[in-house]
Scaffold this motif. Structure first.
Motif, PDB file in Angstrom:
ATOM      1  N   THR A   1       0.834  -1.200   0.000  1.00 56.38           N
ATOM      2  CA  THR A   1       0.000   0.000   0.000  1.00 56.38           C
ATOM      3  C   THR A   1       0.866   1.246   0.000  1.00 56.38           C
ATOM      4  OG1 THR A   1      -0.057  -0.082   2.388  1.00 56.38           O
ATOM      5  CG2 THR A   1      -1.928  -1.037   1.215  1.00 56.38           C
TER       6      THR A   1
ATOM      7  N   ARG B   1       0.728  23.876  -3.479  1.00 59.35           N
ATOM      8  CA  ARG B   1      -0.090  23.258  -4.525  1.00 59.35           C
ATOM      9  C   ARG B   1      -1.358  22.636  -3.906  1.00 59.35           C
ATOM     10  NH1 ARG B   1      -1.298  18.675  -7.589  1.00 59.35           N
ATOM     11  NH2 ARG B   1      -0.705  17.424  -5.778  1.00 59.35           N
ATOM     12  N   LEU B   2      -1.189  22.039  -2.720  1.00 62.94           N
ATOM     13  CA  LEU B   2      -2.354  21.421  -2.068  1.00 62.94           C
ATOM     14  C   LEU B   2      -3.341  22.487  -1.569  1.00 62.94           C
ATOM     15  CD1 LEU B   2      -0.599  18.444  -0.233  1.00 62.94           C
ATOM     16  CD2 LEU B   2      -2.022  18.368  -2.299  1.00 62.94           C
TER      17      LEU B   2
ATOM     18  N   LEU C   1      -5.237  23.175  -4.633  1.00 68.18           N
ATOM     19  CA  LEU C   1      -6.123  22.031  -4.900  1.00 68.18           C
ATOM     20  C   LEU C   1      -7.380  22.134  -4.035  1.00 68.18           C
ATOM     21  CD1 LEU C   1      -5.196  18.499  -5.777  1.00 68.18           C
ATOM     22  CD2 LEU C   1      -6.562  18.688  -3.723  1.00 68.18           C
TER      23      LEU C   1
ATOM     24  N   GLY D   1      -2.558  15.430   3.934  1.00 63.94           N
ATOM     25  CA  GLY D   1      -1.742  16.581   3.532  1.00 63.94           C
ATOM     26  C   GLY D   1      -1.688  17.599   4.660  1.00 63.94           C
TER      27      GLY D   1
ATOM     28  N   ASP E   1      -0.967  11.297   7.685  1.00 58.92           N
ATOM     29  CA  ASP E   1      -0.185  11.508   6.460  1.00 58.92           C
ATOM     30  C   ASP E   1       1.234  10.993   6.694  1.00 58.92           C
ATOM     31  OD1 ASP E   1      -0.786  13.414   3.798  1.00 58.92           O
ATOM     32  OD2 ASP E   1       1.356  13.061   4.193  1.00 58.92           O
ATOM     33  N   CYS E   2       1.850  10.509   5.618  1.00 58.67           N
ATOM     34  CA  CYS E   2       3.206   9.959   5.753  1.00 58.67           C
ATOM     35  C   CYS E   2       4.257  11.082   5.743  1.00 58.67           C
ATOM     36  CB  CYS E   2       3.491   8.951   4.652  1.00 58.67           C
ATOM     37  SG  CYS E   2       3.443   9.670   3.009  1.00 58.67           S
ATOM     38  N   ALA E   3       3.864  12.317   5.408  1.00 57.52           N
ATOM     39  CA  ALA E   3       4.841  13.406   5.281  1.00 57.52           C
ATOM     40  C   ALA E   3       4.881  14.245   6.556  1.00 57.52           C
ATOM     41  CB  ALA E   3       4.487  14.280   4.084  1.00 57.52           C
TER      42      ALA E   3
ATOM     43  N   PHE F   1       3.838  17.957   6.258  1.00 61.52           N
ATOM     44  CA  PHE F   1       2.402  18.245   6.146  1.00 61.52           C
ATOM     45  C   PHE F   1       1.706  18.038   7.496  1.00 61.52           C
ATOM     46  CE2 PHE F   1       2.870  16.786   1.473  1.00 61.52           C
ATOM     47  CZ  PHE F   1       3.509  17.976   1.160  1.00 61.52           C
TER      48      PHE F   1
ATOM     49  N   ASP G   1       1.958   8.680   9.677  1.00 59.65           N
ATOM     50  CA  ASP G   1       1.834   7.229   9.543  1.00 59.65           C
ATOM     51  C   ASP G   1       1.569   6.945   8.062  1.00 59.65           C
ATOM     52  OD1 ASP G   1       1.612   4.573  10.095  1.00 59.65           O
ATOM     53  OD2 ASP G   1      -0.190   4.729  11.303  1.00 59.65           O
ATOM     54  N   ASP G   2       1.661   5.680   7.677  1.00 57.43           N
ATOM     55  CA  ASP G   2       1.273   5.375   6.302  1.00 57.43           C
ATOM     56  C   ASP G   2      -0.245   5.252   6.257  1.00 57.43           C
ATOM     57  OD1 ASP G   2       0.403   2.794   6.856  1.00 57.43           O
ATOM     58  OD2 ASP G   2       2.367   1.932   6.490  1.00 57.43           O
TER      59      ASP G   2
ATOM     60  N   ARG H   1      -8.850  11.987   0.067  1.00 54.51           N
ATOM     61  CA  ARG H   1      -8.943  12.719  -1.204  1.00 54.51           C
ATOM     62  C   ARG H   1      -7.586  12.647  -1.888  1.00 54.51           C
ATOM     63  NH1 ARG H   1     -10.727  18.947  -1.097  1.00 54.51           N
ATOM     64  NH2 ARG H   1      -8.583  19.270  -0.405  1.00 54.51           N
ATOM     65  N   CYS H   2      -7.587  12.143  -3.115  1.00 58.27           N
ATOM     66  CA  CYS H   2      -6.370  12.083  -3.936  1.00 58.27           C
ATOM     67  C   CYS H   2      -5.239  11.331  -3.238  1.00 58.27           C
ATOM     68  CB  CYS H   2      -5.917  13.488  -4.335  1.00 58.27           C
ATOM     69  SG  CYS H   2      -7.153  14.376  -5.283  1.00 58.27           S
TER      70      CYS H   2
ATOM     71  N   HIS I   1      -2.409   7.232  -5.680  1.00 62.31           N
ATOM     72  CA  HIS I   1      -0.950   7.190  -5.545  1.00 62.31           C
ATOM     73  C   HIS I   1      -0.469   5.890  -4.922  1.00 62.31           C
ATOM     74  CE1 HIS I   1      -0.307  11.263  -6.911  1.00 62.31           C
ATOM     75  NE2 HIS I   1      -1.326  11.646  -6.172  1.00 62.31           N
ATOM     76  N   LEU I   2      -1.376   4.958  -4.651  1.00 57.63           N
ATOM     77  CA  LEU I   2      -0.986   3.738  -3.936  1.00 57.63           C
ATOM     78  C   LEU I   2      -1.037   2.539  -4.863  1.00 57.63           C
ATOM     79  CD1 LEU I   2      -2.973   4.330  -0.618  1.00 57.63           C
ATOM     80  CD2 LEU I   2      -0.622   5.000  -1.179  1.00 57.63           C
TER      81      LEU I   2
HETATM   82  C1  LIG Z   1      -2.466  14.603  -3.564  1.00 53.48           C
HETATM   83  S1  LIG Z   1      -2.060  14.763  -1.867  1.00 53.48           S
HETATM   84  C2  LIG Z   1      -3.712  15.014  -1.171  1.00 53.48           C
HETATM   85  C3  LIG Z   1      -3.697  15.671   0.176  1.00 53.48           C
HETATM   86  C4  LIG Z   1      -5.086  15.941   0.771  1.00 53.48           C
HETATM   87  N1  LIG Z   1      -5.845  14.729   0.901  1.00 53.48           N
HETATM   88  C5  LIG Z   1      -5.844  16.945  -0.065  1.00 53.48           C
HETATM   89  O1  LIG Z   1      -6.715  16.558  -0.832  1.00 53.48           O
HETATM   90  O2  LIG Z   1      -5.541  18.141   0.060  1.00 53.48           O
HETATM   91  C6  LIG Z   1      -1.696  13.113  -1.335  1.00 53.48           C
HETATM   92  C7  LIG Z   1      -1.267  13.053   0.107  1.00 53.48           C
HETATM   93  O3  LIG Z   1      -1.130  11.693   0.473  1.00 53.48           O
HETATM   94  C8  LIG Z   1       0.048  11.541   1.239  1.00 53.48           C
HETATM   95  N2  LIG Z   1       0.467  10.150   1.066  1.00 53.48           N
HETATM   96  C9  LIG Z   1       0.971   9.561  -0.039  1.00 53.48           C
HETATM   97  N3  LIG Z   1       1.202   8.253   0.201  1.00 53.48           N
HETATM   98  C10 LIG Z   1       0.807   8.018   1.483  1.00 53.48           C
HETATM   99  C11 LIG Z   1       0.788   6.865   2.315  1.00 53.48           C
HETATM  100  N4  LIG Z   1       1.185   5.686   1.869  1.00 53.48           N
HETATM  101  N5  LIG Z   1       0.320   6.997   3.578  1.00 53.48           N
HETATM  102  C12 LIG Z   1      -0.097   8.212   4.041  1.00 53.48           C
HETATM  103  N6  LIG Z   1      -0.097   9.321   3.301  1.00 53.48           N
HETATM  104  C13 LIG Z   1       0.337   9.227   2.041  1.00 53.48           C
HETATM  105  C14 LIG Z   1       1.020  12.561   0.699  1.00 53.48           C
HETATM  106  O4  LIG Z   1       2.030  12.893   1.628  1.00 53.48           O
HETATM  107  C15 LIG Z   1       0.081  13.713   0.388  1.00 53.48           C
HETATM  108  O5  LIG Z   1      -0.051  14.567   1.498  1.00 53.48           O
END
Ligand SMILES: C[S@@+](CC[C@H](N)C(=O)[O-])C[C@H]1O[C@@H](n2cnc3c(N)ncnc32)[C@H](O)[C@@H]1O
Length: 289
Positions: free
Chosen positions: A22, A37-38, A41, A70, A92-94, A97, A118-119, A136-137, A141-142
Motif C-alpha cells: 500500500t 499546490r495542495l 487544490l 496533507g 499523512d506519511c509526510a 504536512f 503514519d502510512d 482525497r487524492c 498514488h498507492l
Molecule cells: C495529492 S495529496 C492530497 C492531500 C489531501 N488529501 C488533499 O486533498 O488536500 C496526497 C497526500 O497523500 C500523502 N500520502 C501519499 N502516500 C501516502 C501513504 N502511503 N500513507 C499516508 N499518506 C500518504 C502525501 O504525503 C500527500 O499529502
C-alpha cells in the motif's frame, strides 16, 4: 480523453516498500511548494468536498478520519463542522504536512483535530471507531488502493460513511486545446504509474467500493472549470512539482519541463482560454455491518 503512448503505459509499476504493497513514494514529494499546490487544490475542489460530506450525513459530534490528509485542509474543515464534541484524526506519511496541519489546528483553536505521521493503513487506529473515514487524492498514488479502502471500511463504525474522492486523468479539456496541457497529462500518467499509482483510478472507485464489501454506493463527478487562474494554476504547479521525478525517470529533460511549465503559466493567465480540471470522482457508501 488523453491518449497515452503504449510505450509509457508499459512502464513497470513501482513495487511497494512495505509488505502489503500500500506504501509507495509519493510522486510529488514533501515540500513547501507541494503544500502550496495542495492549498490551491483545496481552493479548486474544497467546496464540492464539503457538499459531499453533507450528503454523507456529516453531523456535529461525529468522529472522522482523513487518510493522506496533507496539510489538513479537509480535516480542519471537518473539525469545524463536528465541533468540540466530535473528533478528527488526520494521517499523512509526510512529516512536513503533519506539522503544518498541527500548526493550523492550533491557530484555529481546533483542539479536537489530531494529526499523526503514519502510512495510509493507519495501523495504530482502532477498528470501527469513526463515523466517517475519508481520503482525497490518496488512493491513486498507492499500489494497492483496494487494501487501503478495506482498511477505511474497517475503521468505520457500522452505519458510518466511507468517503473517497480521487482523480481520473482521462478527462478534462482546454478550449482551445493546449499541447502543453496534453503533454503534461501524458507525463503525469506515466510518472504516477511508475511510482506504483493509477492516474485513472477515479473510474475504478465504484468497483473497488463493491469489492471492499461496501453497499449503497453513491457516485458523483466534479470537473471544475475556470476561465481564471485557480483551476488553471494546478497544471503548472503540478508539473513543476513532478520535475525531479520526471528527470530521474528519464521521462523528460529539465529544459522540456521548464518550457512546458512556462506554457502552462501562460495558459493560466490567458483569460480568453477556458480550462477544466481533471475530473474528480466522488464516491461514498455506508458501512452497513
Ligand atoms: C495529492 S495529496 C492530497 C492531500 C489531501 N488529501 C488533499 O486533498 O488536500 C496526497 C497526500 O497523500 C500523502 N500520502 C501519499 N502516500 C501516502 C501513504 N502511503 N500513507 C499516508 N499518506 C500518504 C502525501 O504525503 C500527500 O499529502
Amino acid at each position: 480523453m488523453v491518449v497515452v503512448p503504449d510505450s509509457l503505459l508499459e512502464l513497470p509499476r513501482a513495487r511497494s516498500a512495505n509488505a502489503d504493497h500500500t506504501m509507495t513514494s509519493y510522486v510529488l514529494g514533501e515540500s513547501n511548494a507541494e503544500a502550496e499546490r495542495l492549498r490551491i487544490l483545496d481552493a479548486v475542489y474544497g467546496e464540492t468536498s464539503h457538499t459531499l460530506f453533507q450528503r454523507a450525513g456529516l453531523r456535529e459530534g461525529w468522529r472522522c478520519a482523513d487518510l493522506g490528509c496533507g496539510p489538513g485542509h479537509s480535516a480542519l474543515w471537518l473539525a469545524e463542522q463536528v465541533g468540540p464534541s466530535g473528533h478528527v484524526t488526520g494521517v499523512d506519511c509526510a512529516e512536513l504536512f503533519v506539522n503544518l496541519a498541527r500548526t493550523n489546528a492550533r491557530q484555529r483553536n481546533l483542539d479536537h483535530a489530531h494529526f499523526i505521521k503514519d502510512d495510509s493503513t493507519a495501523a495504530g487506529l482502532p477498528n470501527a471507531s469513526f463515523d466517517l473515514v475519508y481520503s482525497r487524492c490518496l488512493l491513486s498514488h498507492l499500489s494497492d488502493p483496494l487494501a487501503v479502502l478495506r482498511r477505511m471500511a474497517a475503521l468505520t463504525k457500522p452505519g458510518g460513511a466511507v468517503v473517497v474522492e480521487d482523480i481520473d486523468c482521462g478527462g478534462g479539456f482546454a478550449h482551445p486545446e493546449s499541447p502543453a496541457r496534453m503533454r503534461h497529462l501524458e507525463l503525469y500518467q506515466a510518472i504516477v504509474r511508475l511510482h506504483g499509482g493509477d492516474p485513472l483510478l477515479g473510474r475504478k472507485l465504484p468497483r473497488l467500493f463493491r469489492e471492499a464489501g461496501l453497499d449503497e454506493i453513491h457516485v458523483e463527478i466534479v470537473t471544475p472549470v475556470e476561465p481564471f487562474t485557480q483551476v488553471k494554476l494546478l497544471y503548472p504547479l503540478t508539473l513543476a512539482g513532478l520535475k525531479p521525478s520526471l528527470i530521474r525517470a528519464s521521462l523528460a529533460t529539465a529544459d522540456e519541463v521548464d518550457a512546458l511549465v512556462a506554457d502552462l503559466h501562460a495558459l493560466a493567465s490567458d483569460s480568453a482560454k477556458t480550462v477544466s480540471s481533471c475530473p474528480l470522482v466522488q464516491v461514498w457508501a455506508r458501512r452497513l455491518v
